[in-house]
Design an enzyme around this catalytic site. Structure first.
Site, mmCIF file in Angstrom:
data_model
loop_
_atom_site.group_PDB
_atom_site.id
_atom_site.type_symbol
_atom_site.label_atom_id
_atom_site.label_comp_id
_atom_site.label_asym_id
_atom_site.label_seq_id
_atom_site.Cartn_x
_atom_site.Cartn_y
_atom_site.Cartn_z
ATOM 1 N N HIS A 281 0.859 -1.181 0.000
ATOM 2 C CA HIS A 281 0.000 0.000 0.000
ATOM 3 C C HIS A 281 0.891 1.226 0.000
ATOM 4 C CE1 HIS A 281 -3.679 2.352 0.813
ATOM 5 N NE2 HIS A 281 -2.853 3.134 1.503
ATOM 6 N N CYS A 282 0.812 2.010 -1.049
ATOM 7 C CA CYS A 282 1.680 3.173 -1.211
ATOM 8 C C CYS A 282 0.954 4.423 -0.717
ATOM 9 C CB CYS A 282 2.094 3.336 -2.676
ATOM 10 S SG CYS A 282 3.203 4.739 -2.966
#
Length: 404
Positions: A281-282
């Site tokens: 998850h960026c």
């Protein structure tokens, strides 16, 4: 007659339902389900009043009170809009105000620049771990990244270009790189490969089915009732997992999404949904990096690194003439004699810090791609002690420990 009788209560119920009054541009429905007005945003703030009183009297404020204050502020922070005021995410605002202030303060003196440019990454990391621990989505880093791009470009146009050292072709090339970054980010923000719940309600595999698969020797089955969704690197494409009913042993049931997820798919705790071949998850795009947007994410990183290095080179060549880029970065005499050049030099160092951080992410991504693993699989291997770090932690080998 039956049809007419069945239609009468429906018409009666529809007539009894109260019609909702349309909202004006400054009205909205708050979190309590009541109609409120933008002009009343400072009314009935009991938690805020209590927090201010305790702060003035040098008393500690309870964490629950702080959370209620933040919830109230985020609910009442709205802008007038058609058919009701729109809610503004409060995490967008801090970079818009704090970044220009910090950079301009850092331009006043060399020591101020050292303090500010050192504290900015520390504050960003602290906020990242705070939101990551709470498993909350935040637009802070997306706002910081986009506003940093815009503000760096603004400073370049206002302070660097008028000095006459940048040619029109160089400016056009830098502008083209900026637009390509935005285009790649737009593509990376799209669906990363979310798994939607199918129309037919799938049921989780029971323990007896998994035990029978385990006795037959299927490697994807776990006697404890779980399923292994890791994909082996050395497994041939034409194996049993690619055809037939035993392929169900390579799938995993997600209790939260209530669906069967394929191999290498994971549930994102922040987005609250399963993603195909999830990498991580960026926070910079406020989305997951998965099967559908991984290429766009790598493309956005590569374009950003090239554009940032090019912009840093042009700026240093303008404010520190007759010096190499590396020398000018650490030794540029007289740069703080002029506020314009000091601001440019401070923005250069800010860009270097951001570029170095994203270059590290880009390097890790390339290493993972070369090893055919995702970042999620790497972190799981470290937690389960089935992998070991090599080359100062840049490489995580997930195969050697399993073979030994």
């Amino acid at each position: 007659m039956i049809q007419k009788g069945s239609m009468k209560p429906v018409k009666k119920n529809k007539a009894e339902e109260p019609e909702l009054e349309p909202l004006c541009c400054c009205e909205y429905i708050d979190r309590n389900g009541e109609k409120n007005h933008v002009a009343a945003c400072l009314c009935d703030c009991q938690d805020l009043d209590e927090g201010c009183d305790r702060w003035i009297t040098c008393k500690s404020v309870q964490p629950e009170t702080c959370e209620r204050i933040m919830d109230t502020i985020s609910d009442r922070l709205r802008i007038p809009w058609l058919r009701g005021a729109k809610k503004v995410n409060i995490s967008i605002l801090p970079p818009l105000f704090l970044l220009p202030v910090f950079l301009r303060v850092a331009s006043w003196h060399f020591l101020l620049g050292v303090v500010v440019l050192t504290s900015l990454p520390v504050l960003a990391l602290w906020y990242y771990y705070l939101t990551h621990r709470r498993k909350e989505q935040t637009l802070f880093f997306l706002s910081l990244g986009l506003f940093s791009l815009g503000y760096m470009y603004y400073v370049f146009l206002q302070e660097v270009v008028p000095k006459g050292r940048v040619r029109p072709t160089q400016l056009a090339l830098l502008t083209c790189g900026l637009f390509l970054i935005l285009l790649a980010l737009y593509r990376a923000k799209k669906n990363p490969g979310y798994l939607r719940k199918p129309a037919s309600n799938d049921k989780p595999p029971n323990g007896s089915h998994m035990e029978s698969l385990s006795r037959k020797g299927f490697p994807g089955a776990d006697p404890s009732g779980g399923l292994n969704n890791r994909t082996s690197k050395d497994e041939p494409k034409g194996s049993w997992a690619s055809s037939g009913s035993p392929a169900k042993a390579r799938e995993d049931w997600c209790a939260k999404c209530q669906l069967v997820r394929p191999a290498r798919a994971w549930h994102c705790r922040i987005c609250g949904i399963c993603v195909r071949r999830m990498d991580h998850h960026c926070v910079w795009i406020n989305s997951c990096v998965g099967e559908s947007n991984h290429q766009a994410f790598i493309l956005a990183l590569s374009i950003f690194l090239l554009t940032s290095v090019y912009g840093i080179t042009l700026t240093l060549d303008t404010i520190c003439r007759d010096r190499s880029v590396f020398t000018a970065l650490f030794y540029c005499p007289g740069v703080y004699a002029n506020y314009s050049s000091a601001l440019c030099f401070t923005c250069v160092w800010y860009s270097v810090i951001i570029t170095a951080g994203l270059a590290y992410i880009f390097l890790i991504q390339l290493i993972n791609i070369s090893y055919n693993v995702t970042e999620r699989e790497v972190q799981q291997a470290l937690r389960q002690k089935t992998g070991r770090r090599l080359l100062c932690g840049l490489i995580v080998d997930t195969v050697l420990l399993g073979e030994s």
